[in-house]
Design a protein around this motif. Structure first.
Motif, PDB file in Angstrom:
ATOM      1  N   GLU A   4      -9.975  50.784  75.097  1.00 27.25           N
ATOM      2  CA  GLU A   4      -9.864  52.243  75.060  1.00 27.25           C
ATOM      3  C   GLU A   4     -10.635  52.925  76.191  1.00 27.25           C
ATOM      4  O   GLU A   4     -10.473  54.122  76.408  1.00 27.25           O
ATOM      5  N   THR A   5     -11.473  52.183  76.886  1.00 25.71           N
ATOM      6  CA  THR A   5     -12.267  52.767  77.974  1.00 25.71           C
ATOM      7  C   THR A   5     -11.390  52.958  79.207  1.00 25.71           C
ATOM      8  O   THR A   5     -10.669  52.054  79.618  1.00 25.71           O
ATOM      9  N   ASN A   6     -11.463  54.154  79.785  1.00 25.50           N
ATOM     10  CA  ASN A   6     -10.761  54.455  81.023  1.00 25.50           C
ATOM     11  C   ASN A   6     -11.582  53.825  82.163  1.00 25.50           C
ATOM     12  O   ASN A   6     -12.708  54.238  82.424  1.00 25.50           O
ATOM     13  N   GLU A   7     -10.999  52.823  82.815  1.00 27.97           N
ATOM     14  CA  GLU A   7     -11.728  52.067  83.842  1.00 27.97           C
ATOM     15  C   GLU A   7     -12.236  52.962  84.974  1.00 27.97           C
ATOM     16  O   GLU A   7     -13.353  52.815  85.453  1.00 27.97           O
ATOM     17  N   ARG A   8     -11.438  53.915  85.384  1.00 24.26           N
ATOM     18  CA  ARG A   8     -11.834  54.836  86.465  1.00 24.26           C
ATOM     19  C   ARG A   8     -13.019  55.707  86.028  1.00 24.26           C
ATOM     20  O   ARG A   8     -13.975  55.880  86.761  1.00 24.26           O
ATOM     21  N   GLN A   9     -12.949  56.273  84.817  1.00 22.27           N
ATOM     22  CA  GLN A   9     -14.044  57.104  84.298  1.00 22.27           C
ATOM     23  C   GLN A   9     -15.320  56.276  84.143  1.00 22.27           C
ATOM     24  O   GLN A   9     -16.422  56.771  84.380  1.00 22.27           O
ATOM     25  N   ALA A  10     -15.166  55.016  83.754  1.00 25.81           N
ATOM     26  CA  ALA A  10     -16.330  54.144  83.591  1.00 25.81           C
ATOM     27  C   ALA A  10     -17.004  53.891  84.938  1.00 25.81           C
ATOM     28  O   ALA A  10     -18.234  53.992  85.054  1.00 25.81           O
ATOM     29  N   LYS A  11     -16.210  53.587  85.972  1.00 24.42           N
ATOM     30  CA  LYS A  11     -16.776  53.291  87.291  1.00 24.42           C
ATOM     31  C   LYS A  11     -17.411  54.518  87.940  1.00 24.42           C
ATOM     32  O   LYS A  11     -18.467  54.436  88.539  1.00 24.42           O
ATOM     33  N   ILE A  12     -16.741  55.655  87.828  1.00 23.20           N
ATOM     34  CA  ILE A  12     -17.220  56.859  88.510  1.00 23.20           C
ATOM     35  C   ILE A  12     -18.316  57.578  87.739  1.00 23.20           C
ATOM     36  O   ILE A  12     -19.339  57.963  88.298  1.00 23.20           O
ATOM     37  N   TYR A  13     -18.127  57.753  86.444  1.00 21.86           N
ATOM     38  CA  TYR A  13     -19.029  58.584  85.648  1.00 21.86           C
ATOM     39  C   TYR A  13     -19.859  57.811  84.621  1.00 21.86           C
ATOM     40  O   TYR A  13     -20.721  58.392  83.957  1.00 21.86           O
ATOM     41  N   GLY A  14     -19.586  56.531  84.459  1.00 28.54           N
ATOM     42  CA  GLY A  14     -20.309  55.747  83.459  1.00 28.54           C
ATOM     43  C   GLY A  14     -19.915  56.091  82.041  1.00 28.54           C
ATOM     44  O   GLY A  14     -20.680  55.882  81.103  1.00 28.54           O
ATOM     45  N   GLU A  15     -18.693  56.616  81.866  1.00 29.35           N
ATOM     46  CA  GLU A  15     -18.207  56.994  80.536  1.00 29.35           C
ATOM     47  C   GLU A  15     -17.445  55.834  79.906  1.00 29.35           C
ATOM     48  O   GLU A  15     -16.508  55.297  80.508  1.00 29.35           O
ATOM     49  N   TYR A  16     -17.851  55.485  78.699  1.00 33.35           N
ATOM     50  CA  TYR A  16     -17.239  54.367  77.990  1.00 33.35           C
ATOM     51  C   TYR A  16     -16.856  54.802  76.589  1.00 33.35           C
ATOM     52  O   TYR A  16     -17.558  55.587  75.959  1.00 33.35           O
ATOM     53  N   HIS A  17     -15.747  54.249  76.115  1.00 31.00           N
ATOM     54  CA  HIS A  17     -15.319  54.502  74.745  1.00 31.00           C
ATOM     55  C   HIS A  17     -16.074  53.527  73.850  1.00 31.00           C
ATOM     56  O   HIS A  17     -16.107  52.328  74.114  1.00 31.00           O
ATOM     57  N   ILE A  18     -16.703  54.043  72.797  1.00 35.12           N
ATOM     58  CA  ILE A  18     -17.513  53.202  71.918  1.00 35.12           C
ATOM     59  C   ILE A  18     -17.055  53.318  70.471  1.00 35.12           C
ATOM     60  O   ILE A  18     -16.484  54.324  70.069  1.00 35.12           O
ATOM     61  N   ARG A  19     -17.346  52.272  69.722  1.00 32.44           N
ATOM     62  CA  ARG A  19     -17.117  52.247  68.279  1.00 32.44           C
ATOM     63  C   ARG A  19     -18.469  52.064  67.610  1.00 32.44           C
ATOM     64  O   ARG A  19     -19.319  51.336  68.108  1.00 32.44           O
ATOM     65  N   TYR A  20     -18.621  52.715  66.479  1.00 28.44           N
ATOM     66  CA  TYR A  20     -19.897  52.678  65.774  1.00 28.44           C
ATOM     67  C   TYR A  20     -19.932  51.606  64.691  1.00 28.44           C
ATOM     68  O   TYR A  20     -18.914  51.283  64.083  1.00 28.44           O
ATOM     69  N   TYR A  21     -21.134  51.084  64.476  1.00 36.41           N
ATOM     70  CA  TYR A  21     -21.421  50.136  63.401  1.00 36.41           C
ATOM     71  C   TYR A  21     -22.596  50.679  62.601  1.00 36.41           C
ATOM     72  O   TYR A  21     -23.402  51.456  63.121  1.00 36.41           O
ATOM     73  N   LEU A  22     -22.711  50.267  61.354  1.00 34.78           N
ATOM     74  CA  LEU A  22     -23.873  50.629  60.551  1.00 34.78           C
ATOM     75  C   LEU A  22     -24.244  49.439  59.685  1.00 34.78           C
ATOM     76  O   LEU A  22     -23.469  48.493  59.532  1.00 34.78           O
ATOM     77  N   GLN A  23     -25.441  49.483  59.146  1.00 31.89           N
ATOM     78  CA  GLN A  23     -25.901  48.398  58.296  1.00 31.89           C
ATOM     79  C   GLN A  23     -24.975  48.244  57.095  1.00 31.89           C
ATOM     80  O   GLN A  23     -24.501  49.229  56.551  1.00 31.89           O
ATOM     81  N   GLN A  24     -24.777  47.001  56.686  1.00 32.51           N
ATOM     82  CA  GLN A  24     -24.016  46.747  55.476  1.00 32.51           C
ATOM     83  C   GLN A  24     -24.841  47.268  54.310  1.00 32.51           C
ATOM     84  O   GLN A  24     -26.035  47.029  54.220  1.00 32.51           O
TER      85      GLN A  24
END
Length: 136
Positions: free
Chosen positions: A8-28
């Motif tokens: 889901e991360t836009n490779e161009r946005q990641a390289k230029i702006y350091g923007e990454y698509h993330i998913r969250y986790y939490l403790q069970q």
């Protein structure tokens, strides 16, 4: 806890702006009631979708079952996720939940976080505490 979603991360946005698509986790949830944070499993932060398409209650699902449940019920659940600028965050890792069924973060990673926390003014005091989840 977050994990970069490379698909889901836009490779161009990641390289230029350091923007990454993330998913969250939490403790069970059951583990969070009796184990220190660093000794807990971390599961996908999944929410139900209400009939009006708004995010509803948190549902505890192991990461290994998420894809199957989403395929079976594509309009019923959503993985809490969005895009952030990782360069502006204090992070440690990587954590790869895909190679193990324990869904636990290696103790070496927790030690690295605790060792570097003061240098980056990060409060990591909760990793050695029992911290039950609170669902409102």
């Amino acid at each position: 806890m977050v994990q970069v979603d490379k698909e889901e991360t836009n490779e161009r946005q990641a390289k230029i702006y350091g923007e990454y698509h993330i998913r969250y986790y939490l403790q069970q949830d059951a583990g969070a009631k009796k184990k220190k944070v660093r000794l807990c499993q971390h599961w996908s932060l999944i929410n139900e979708l209400n009939a009006d398409r708004y995010i509803g209650a948190i549902v505890q699902i192991t990461p290994g079952k998420v894809r199957r449940i989403f395929d079976k019920h594509p309009l019923k659940y959503v993985w809490y996720q969005h895009t952030i600028t990782l360069a502006e965050q204090i992070i440690t890792g990587p954590f790869d939940f895909g190679k193990t069924q324990s869904y636990m973060i290696d103790q070496k990673q927790w030690k690295e976080l605790m060792d570097k926390a003061d240098d980056f003014r990060v409060d990591a005091s909760n990793v050695n505490k029992i911290s039950p989840l609170v669902f409102d």
